[in-house]
Design a protein around this motif. Structure first.
Motif, PDB file in Angstrom:
ATOM      1  N   ALA A  99      12.199 -13.548  -1.775  1.00 59.65           N
ATOM      2  CA  ALA A  99      10.881 -14.199  -1.783  1.00 59.65           C
ATOM      3  C   ALA A  99      10.742 -15.235  -0.669  1.00 59.65           C
ATOM      4  N   GLY A 100      11.772 -16.053  -0.467  1.00 65.50           N
ATOM      5  CA  GLY A 100      11.702 -17.065   0.585  1.00 65.50           C
ATOM      6  C   GLY A 100      11.594 -16.446   1.963  1.00 65.50           C
ATOM      7  N   LEU A 101      12.374 -15.403   2.209  1.00 68.33           N
ATOM      8  CA  LEU A 101      12.315 -14.678   3.475  1.00 68.33           C
ATOM      9  C   LEU A 101      10.914 -14.123   3.706  1.00 68.33           C
ATOM     10  N   CYS A 102      10.341 -13.507   2.679  1.00 67.02           N
ATOM     11  CA  CYS A 102       9.006 -12.915   2.816  1.00 67.02           C
ATOM     12  C   CYS A 102       7.952 -13.985   3.071  1.00 67.02           C
ATOM     13  N   GLY A 103       8.128 -15.144   2.453  1.00 66.16           N
ATOM     14  CA  GLY A 103       7.195 -16.237   2.690  1.00 66.16           C
ATOM     15  C   GLY A 103       7.189 -16.657   4.153  1.00 66.16           C
ATOM     16  N   ARG A 104       8.364 -16.706   4.757  1.00 67.29           N
ATOM     17  CA  ARG A 104       8.448 -17.062   6.174  1.00 67.29           C
ATOM     18  C   ARG A 104       7.807 -15.990   7.050  1.00 67.29           C
ATOM     19  N   LEU A 105       8.060 -14.730   6.722  1.00 65.16           N
ATOM     20  CA  LEU A 105       7.498 -13.636   7.526  1.00 65.16           C
ATOM     21  C   LEU A 105       5.986 -13.586   7.429  1.00 65.16           C
ATOM     22  N   ARG A 106       5.443 -13.871   6.247  1.00 67.53           N
ATOM     23  CA  ARG A 106       3.983 -13.869   6.098  1.00 67.53           C
ATOM     24  C   ARG A 106       3.331 -14.964   6.922  1.00 67.53           C
ATOM     25  N   GLY A 107       4.117 -15.986   7.267  1.00 65.37           N
ATOM     26  CA  GLY A 107       3.587 -17.060   8.091  1.00 65.37           C
ATOM     27  C   GLY A 107       3.496 -16.713   9.569  1.00 65.37           C
ATOM     28  N   ASN A 109       2.027 -14.889  12.675  1.00 69.96           N
ATOM     29  CA  ASN A 109       0.700 -14.364  13.003  1.00 69.96           C
ATOM     30  C   ASN A 109       0.739 -12.848  13.211  1.00 69.96           C
ATOM     31  N   GLY A 110      -0.006 -12.113  12.404  1.00 69.89           N
ATOM     32  CA  GLY A 110      -0.145 -10.670  12.545  1.00 69.89           C
ATOM     33  C   GLY A 110       0.995  -9.845  11.977  1.00 69.89           C
ATOM     34  N   TYR A 111       2.054 -10.485  11.486  1.00 66.95           N
ATOM     35  CA  TYR A 111       3.215  -9.725  11.014  1.00 66.95           C
ATOM     36  C   TYR A 111       2.861  -8.849   9.817  1.00 66.95           C
ATOM     37  N   SER A 112       2.210  -9.434   8.817  1.00 66.62           N
ATOM     38  CA  SER A 112       1.894  -8.692   7.593  1.00 66.62           C
ATOM     39  C   SER A 112       0.998  -7.495   7.881  1.00 66.62           C
ATOM     40  N   GLU A 113      -0.019  -7.696   8.708  1.00 72.86           N
ATOM     41  CA  GLU A 113      -0.961  -6.625   9.022  1.00 72.86           C
ATOM     42  C   GLU A 113      -0.265  -5.490   9.777  1.00 72.86           C
ATOM     43  N   ASN A 114       0.584  -5.847  10.736  1.00 70.95           N
ATOM     44  CA  ASN A 114       1.293  -4.833  11.516  1.00 70.95           C
ATOM     45  C   ASN A 114       2.224  -4.010  10.638  1.00 70.95           C
ATOM     46  N   TYR A 115       2.979  -4.692   9.785  1.00 77.82           N
ATOM     47  CA  TYR A 115       3.915  -4.003   8.902  1.00 77.82           C
ATOM     48  C   TYR A 115       3.162  -3.109   7.917  1.00 77.82           C
ATOM     49  N   TYR A 116       2.091  -3.625   7.346  1.00 79.87           N
ATOM     50  CA  TYR A 116       1.307  -2.897   6.351  1.00 79.87           C
ATOM     51  C   TYR A 116       0.718  -1.618   6.926  1.00 79.87           C
ATOM     52  N   HIS A 117       0.177  -1.689   8.118  1.00 83.35           N
ATOM     53  CA  HIS A 117      -0.511  -0.534   8.691  1.00 83.35           C
ATOM     54  C   HIS A 117       0.443   0.521   9.243  1.00 83.35           C
ATOM     55  N   ARG A 118       1.737   0.249   9.186  1.00 78.76           N
ATOM     56  CA  ARG A 118       2.721   1.290   9.515  1.00 78.76           C
ATOM     57  C   ARG A 118       3.341   1.895   8.260  1.00 78.76           C
ATOM     58  N   THR A 119       3.602   1.058   7.257  1.00 74.25           N
ATOM     59  CA  THR A 119       4.380   1.495   6.099  1.00 74.25           C
ATOM     60  C   THR A 119       3.559   1.709   4.838  1.00 74.25           C
ATOM     61  N   GLY A 120       2.350   1.132   4.760  1.00 72.90           N
ATOM     62  CA  GLY A 120       1.578   1.182   3.525  1.00 72.90           C
ATOM     63  C   GLY A 120       2.072   0.200   2.485  1.00 72.90           C
ATOM     64  N   CYS A 121       3.058  -0.631   2.847  1.00 78.70           N
ATOM     65  CA  CYS A 121       3.663  -1.611   1.936  1.00 78.70           C
ATOM     66  C   CYS A 121       3.355  -3.027   2.405  1.00 78.70           C
ATOM     67  N   MET A 122       3.496  -3.967   1.497  1.00 76.63           N
ATOM     68  CA  MET A 122       3.228  -5.369   1.792  1.00 76.63           C
ATOM     69  C   MET A 122       4.506  -6.107   2.185  1.00 76.63           C
ATOM     70  N   VAL A 123       4.337  -7.281   2.735  1.00 76.38           N
ATOM     71  CA  VAL A 123       5.477  -8.166   2.966  1.00 76.38           C
ATOM     72  C   VAL A 123       5.723  -8.897   1.651  1.00 76.38           C
ATOM     73  N   ASN A 124       6.620  -8.337   0.855  1.00 77.43           N
ATOM     74  CA  ASN A 124       6.849  -8.828  -0.503  1.00 77.43           C
ATOM     75  C   ASN A 124       8.275  -8.508  -0.926  1.00 77.43           C
ATOM     76  N   ALA A 125       8.832  -9.370  -1.767  1.00 78.57           N
ATOM     77  CA  ALA A 125      10.236  -9.252  -2.158  1.00 78.57           C
ATOM     78  C   ALA A 125      10.544  -8.000  -2.964  1.00 78.57           C
ATOM     79  N   ILE A 126       9.547  -7.287  -3.481  1.00 74.84           N
ATOM     80  CA  ILE A 126       9.859  -6.099  -4.268  1.00 74.84           C
ATOM     81  C   ILE A 126      10.407  -4.972  -3.403  1.00 74.84           C
TER      82      ILE A 126
END
Length: 477
Positions: A99-107, A109-126
């Protein structure tokens, strides 16, 4: 024709003997029990052993099995040695060490959107990708291990083949949702290559049952085994929801809504996920809080009251309490591991029944929030199939139909994922020509009351105000 469906779910092992000549399938389930002091992590070998024991129990003396179909929960991760012996515990979807790692990555700029639009998954600890990143931060040299979730491990122990289905892989966050292959940039970040990972196989592949597993089940070796597909993907098959416009809606321990789509569907802003069922893509959303919030509230606040005693009129006054159902964290739509839950607008005059009703409302408000996003990108579903623990409450079920303003097809089939595994096997053996044509008639229809719909929509507006006004930790901005 006889099918053995085996499943390692989050908390229990399940098995079903599906006989095309019998009217009712035979089902056996058994809780894993406590494996560690921290019960969120799992012993991969004990989970596998529990699944075999469930299979042996449901088979009784039956030995004439035509095919075995494996299922399991999405988002599991673990590290194994060269011989596939586990060297870490299994980390299931609800393990939040990253969770802490994901919190840093979500901070970033553009990381979450880029990852999501390639994998269909969120930046989340699950997701296993972030679990693996976290393990790397802890000092694990991932290149020394074979990476395997529980489903991959089960398949290997059953067949000797280190393979992963596209369906299961789509929930790891390691796969490009468009190409159905590993995303090389993500593998480079982890420092691994194809030798560390299972081979990707399509839904219609099977492998012979090996001797040790056959002996444990009391069966002959060589029976075809379908590698592990996810329980969520198999549920789409078992519920008869592979046609476009049919939504499955489950309110069990957690909540989930899923739509089959002919291609990947990804809204511009991350909020819903896109995975693969065994046969097609799925656009969906999942929430962490559902019946687990109900059970939590009863245990903490209701003393010896029964569920029937807690349920009263389902239309409260406008000044009733509002519940944010993030006691167990948030998945969709915000995907914020750190968000906490609780009551807003709680007054001295409010009773335990008012609070209980607010919990029921809050769970559905979170799911309706996700439904609105899914409907914006996919269009309104033609049919909604409702299942899960919510059906034990007639009032809560009616509340759901009223809030959504939609007819709900009640599905009392409790083991749709096991049924889905059996139906998939029948398809591979040529007994069912088109999976898309498989359907399950509803046990009943729940119709919305337009007056109540208006009332609940206004309450949803209040819920949304509190949701939007809270930071990840649950404090107002």
């Amino acid at each position: 024709m006889k099918i053995l469906a085996l499943e390692s779910s989050t908390t229990s092992a399940k098995a079903m003997l599906y006989d095309t000549e019998r009217k009712e399938p035979r089902v056996f389930t058994k809780s894993y029990g406590t494996m560690f002091l921290n019960t969120v992590v799992q012993d991969m070998e004990k989970v596998y052993d529990g699944m075999l024991r469930a299979g042996r129990s449901v088979l009784e003396q039956e030995k004439d099995i035509d095919m075995i179909s494996l299922g399991g929960a999405w988002h599991s991760a673990g590290l194994c040695g060269a011989d596939m012996s586990p060297e870490t515990p299994g980390l299931p979807w609800n393990y939040t060490g990253a969770a802490g790692l994901c919190g840093r990555l979500r901070g970033r700029n553009g990381y979450s959107e880029n990852y999501y639009h390639r994998t269909g998954c969120m930046v989340n600890a699950i997701y296993p990708f972030f679990k693996l990143m976290w393990l790397k931060e802890l000092g694990f040299d991932l290149s020394r291990y074979r990476i395997a979730g529980q489903g991959v491990y089960n398949t290997f122990r059953m067949t000797g083949y280190n393979v992963v289905t596209e369906c299961t892989l789509s929930g790891t966050g390691l796969m490009n949702i468009f190409t159905k292959q590993y995303e090389q940039e993500l593998l480079d970040i982890l420092g691994v290559n194809d030798g560390n990972l299972p081979e990707i196989v399509p839904y219609n592949r099977s492998y012979p049952l090996q001797g040790e597993a056959a002996k444990a089940l009391g069966l002959k070796a060589g029976i075809p085994v379908i590698p592990t597909n996810s329980d969520g993907g198999l549920n789409q098959i078992g519920a008869g929801a592979l046609k476009k416009g049919v939504m499955t809606f489950s309110v069990g321990t957690s909540g989930a809504i899923r739509l089959t789509t002919p291609e990947p569907v990804l809204p511009e802003s991350p909020g819903t996920w896109c995975y693969l069922s065994p046969k097609s893509w799925m656009s969906g959303a999942a929430t962490s809080g559902a019946c687990n919030c109900i059970d939590w509230f009863k245990a903490q606040f209701a003393g010896n009251m029964t569920y029937n005693e807690l349920e009263t009129d389902f239309l409260t006054a406008a000044d009733g309490p509002v519940f944010l159902p993030f006691v167990f964290g948030e998945r969709c739509p915000g995907w914020n591991d750190g968000r906490s839950g609780g009551f807003e607008n709680l007054r001295p005059a409010h009773s335990v029944r008012d609070m209980y009703r607010a919990v029921q409302e809050g769970i559905l408000f979170n799911l309706y929030q996700c439904y609105k996003i899914l409907s914006e990108v996919n269009g309104l579903p033609k049919r909604i199939k409702l299942s899960g623990g919510i059906l034990h409450s007639k009032g809560w079920t009616q509340m759901c139909s009223d809030l959504f303003g939609r007819e709900m097809e009640v599905d009392n089939q409790e083991q749709s994922s096991l049924i889905g595994g059996a139906v998939l096997a029948l398809h591979l053996m040529g007994r069912i020509e088109n999976l898309e044509d498989y359907d399950v008639p509803p046990m009943g229809i729940v119709c919305p009351d337009p007056v109540r719909t208006d009332i609940y929509r206004k309450k949803f507006g209040r819920y949304k105000e509190y949701y939007d006004g809270c930071k990840a930790g649950g404090n107002k901005q």
